[in-house]
Design a protein around this motif. Structure first.
Motif, short mmCIF file in Angstrom:
data_model
loop_
_atom_site.label_atom_id
_atom_site.label_comp_id
_atom_site.label_asym_id
_atom_site.label_seq_id
_atom_site.Cartn_x
_atom_site.Cartn_y
_atom_site.Cartn_z
N SER A 78 0.80 -1.23 0.00
CA SER A 78 0.00 0.00 0.00
C SER A 78 0.84 1.28 0.00
N ALA A 79 2.16 1.15 -0.15
CA ALA A 79 3.01 2.36 -0.20
C ALA A 79 3.07 2.90 -1.62
N ASP A 80 3.18 4.23 -1.73
CA ASP A 80 3.35 4.86 -3.06
C ASP A 80 4.83 4.96 -3.40
N ILE A 81 5.65 5.19 -2.36
CA ILE A 81 7.09 5.37 -2.59
C ILE A 81 7.85 4.42 -1.67
N LEU A 82 8.85 3.74 -2.24
CA LEU A 82 9.74 2.89 -1.45
C LEU A 82 11.11 3.57 -1.41
N VAL A 83 11.57 3.87 -0.18
CA VAL A 83 12.90 4.44 0.00
C VAL A 83 13.82 3.33 0.49
N LEU A 84 14.88 3.08 -0.26
CA LEU A 84 15.89 2.10 0.15
C LEU A 84 17.09 2.87 0.65
N ALA A 85 17.45 2.70 1.91
CA ALA A 85 18.57 3.44 2.47
C ALA A 85 19.64 2.45 2.91
N THR A 86 20.87 2.69 2.47
CA THR A 86 21.93 1.72 2.78
C THR A 86 23.31 2.34 2.70
N PRO A 87 24.21 1.90 3.56
CA PRO A 87 25.61 2.27 3.33
C PRO A 87 26.18 1.42 2.20
N VAL A 88 27.28 1.88 1.60
CA VAL A 88 28.00 1.06 0.63
C VAL A 88 28.84 0.06 1.41
N TYR A 89 28.59 -1.22 1.19
CA TYR A 89 29.33 -2.30 1.87
C TYR A 89 29.80 -3.30 0.82
N ILE A 90 30.40 -2.84 -0.22
CA ILE A 90 30.84 -3.69 -1.35
C ILE A 90 29.94 -4.89 -1.62
N PRO A 91 28.76 -4.84 -2.06
CA PRO A 91 28.05 -3.59 -2.28
C PRO A 91 27.05 -3.24 -1.18
N LEU A 92 26.39 -4.25 -0.55
CA LEU A 92 25.31 -3.94 0.40
C LEU A 92 25.49 -4.73 1.70
N PRO A 93 25.01 -4.21 2.85
CA PRO A 93 24.96 -5.07 4.04
C PRO A 93 24.03 -6.26 3.74
N GLY A 94 24.38 -7.43 4.26
CA GLY A 94 23.59 -8.64 3.99
C GLY A 94 22.12 -8.46 4.31
N GLU A 95 21.81 -7.74 5.37
CA GLU A 95 20.41 -7.53 5.78
C GLU A 95 19.61 -6.87 4.66
N MET A 96 20.26 -5.89 4.00
CA MET A 96 19.58 -5.15 2.92
C MET A 96 19.38 -6.04 1.71
N GLN A 97 20.39 -6.85 1.41
CA GLN A 97 20.26 -7.76 0.27
C GLN A 97 19.14 -8.76 0.52
N ASN A 98 19.05 -9.26 1.75
CA ASN A 98 17.95 -10.18 2.09
C ASN A 98 16.60 -9.52 1.85
N PHE A 99 16.49 -8.26 2.31
CA PHE A 99 15.22 -7.55 2.14
C PHE A 99 14.87 -7.43 0.65
N ILE A 100 15.85 -7.02 -0.15
CA ILE A 100 15.59 -6.82 -1.59
C ILE A 100 15.15 -8.15 -2.23
N ASN A 101 15.83 -9.23 -1.88
CA ASN A 101 15.45 -10.53 -2.46
C ASN A 101 14.02 -10.92 -2.07
N ARG A 102 13.63 -10.54 -0.87
CA ARG A 102 12.31 -10.92 -0.38
C ARG A 102 11.18 -10.09 -0.98
N LEU A 103 11.53 -9.14 -1.89
CA LEU A 103 10.48 -8.39 -2.59
C LEU A 103 9.85 -9.23 -3.70
N CYS A 104 10.44 -10.38 -3.96
CA CYS A 104 9.99 -11.26 -5.06
C CYS A 104 8.46 -11.51 -5.08
N PRO A 105 7.81 -11.77 -3.93
CA PRO A 105 6.36 -12.03 -3.98
C PRO A 105 5.54 -10.85 -4.49
N LEU A 106 6.10 -9.66 -4.46
CA LEU A 106 5.35 -8.49 -4.94
C LEU A 106 5.36 -8.42 -6.48
#
Ligand code: FMN
Length: 234
Positions: A78-106
């Motif tokens: 139900s969000a109109d805008i998704l903001v992804l905020a992350t430090p550069v961790y060659i390339p991403l912190p694992g937590e952020m990568q997990n979140f991005i992968n879990r967008l698959c059901p959408l």
């Protein structure tokens, strides 16, 4: 009202450089009338994607992993805008990568070819129309954001959503010591939030102000190497 969901992947959470950028940015959005919900991935239980494709091939849109993503999915839908905020961790912190992968059901797995690439779309019931990146890095040049920026842009293209801009702050840790420039950058971050909600985009001048150098490249390298040599000498 515009609904914003902001996902902060910094493992340093409230004390992080990423949060230093996010606070004024989200404040600007709220000032423009948006409703903003912020989540730190580290504080949530977000497990890695199992790669089972249940969400595509068995029950489209449903993820079988039982964790905090089940609480986030309705908010994401139900969000109109998704903001992804992350430090550069060659390339991403694992937590952020997990979140991005879990967008698959959408994502609805109807594949199309666009601009020479295979792409899909969010399910029609997913409202997200814009994805924005906010990122902090340690080294001097903007080139350090290359991979993270590409990941966010690729994600937006894969789901056929507008990539509405990237707020990039190199050598972000130096914001704490340069009070004068930091004030200008914080004001620009507030402006960026206001503009995104009011006009749907952030003007380049504002993005450049946010990314401006705080010291010379040579000075940053000199200081960094000097402080390491001190540690090494003991
Ligand atoms: C594992 C790791 C990898 C990093 N990789 C890079 C990098 O490739 N380029 C860069 O400019 N900074 C890199 N950094 C520095 C962070 O991006 C920088 O310190 C950032 O400001 C941290 O933000 P935070 O406080 O939100 O975690 C790295 C830091 C860590 C811990």
């Amino acid at each position: 009202m515009t609904n914003v969901i902001a996902i902060n992947g910094s493992v340093r959470m409230e004390k992080s450089d990423t949060t230093m950028l996010m606070e004024p940015f989200l404040e600007g959005m709220k000032k423009a009338g948006a409703s903003v919900e912020l989540f730190y991935v580290k504080r949530l239980n977000v497990k890695p994607c199992t790669g089972c494709f249940h969400c595509w091939n068995t029950k489209p849109g449903e993820c079988i992993v039982s964790d905090d993503m089940q609480m986030l999915y309705p908010k994401l839908r139900s969000a109109d805008i998704l903001v992804l905020a992350t430090p550069v961790y060659i390339p991403l912190p694992g937590e952020m990568q997990n979140f991005i992968n879990r967008l698959c059901p959408l994502v609805e797995p109807i594949l199309e070819k666009r601009e020479g690439r295979t792409r899909a779309r969010f399910h029609a019931y997913v409202k997200i129309r814009k994805i924005v990146l906010v990122s902090a890095s340690g080294w001097w040049e903007l080139g350090n954001f290359g991979t993270v920026l590409r990941i966010a842009e690729e994600l937006a293209k894969d789901v056929s959503t507008e990539f509405a801009g990237a707020i990039l702050r190199p050598h972000a840790f130096l914001m704490k010591e340069n009070k004068e420039k930091t004030k200008i950058i914080i004001d620009a971050l507030k402006q960026a939030g206001l503009q995104l909600i009011r006009n749907g985009k952030i003007i380049d001048d504002i993005l450049e102000t946010i990314s401006q150098p705080l010291i010379s490249e040579e000075e940053l390298r000199r200081r960094s190497n000097e402080s390491y040599m001190k540690v090494k000498r003991g």
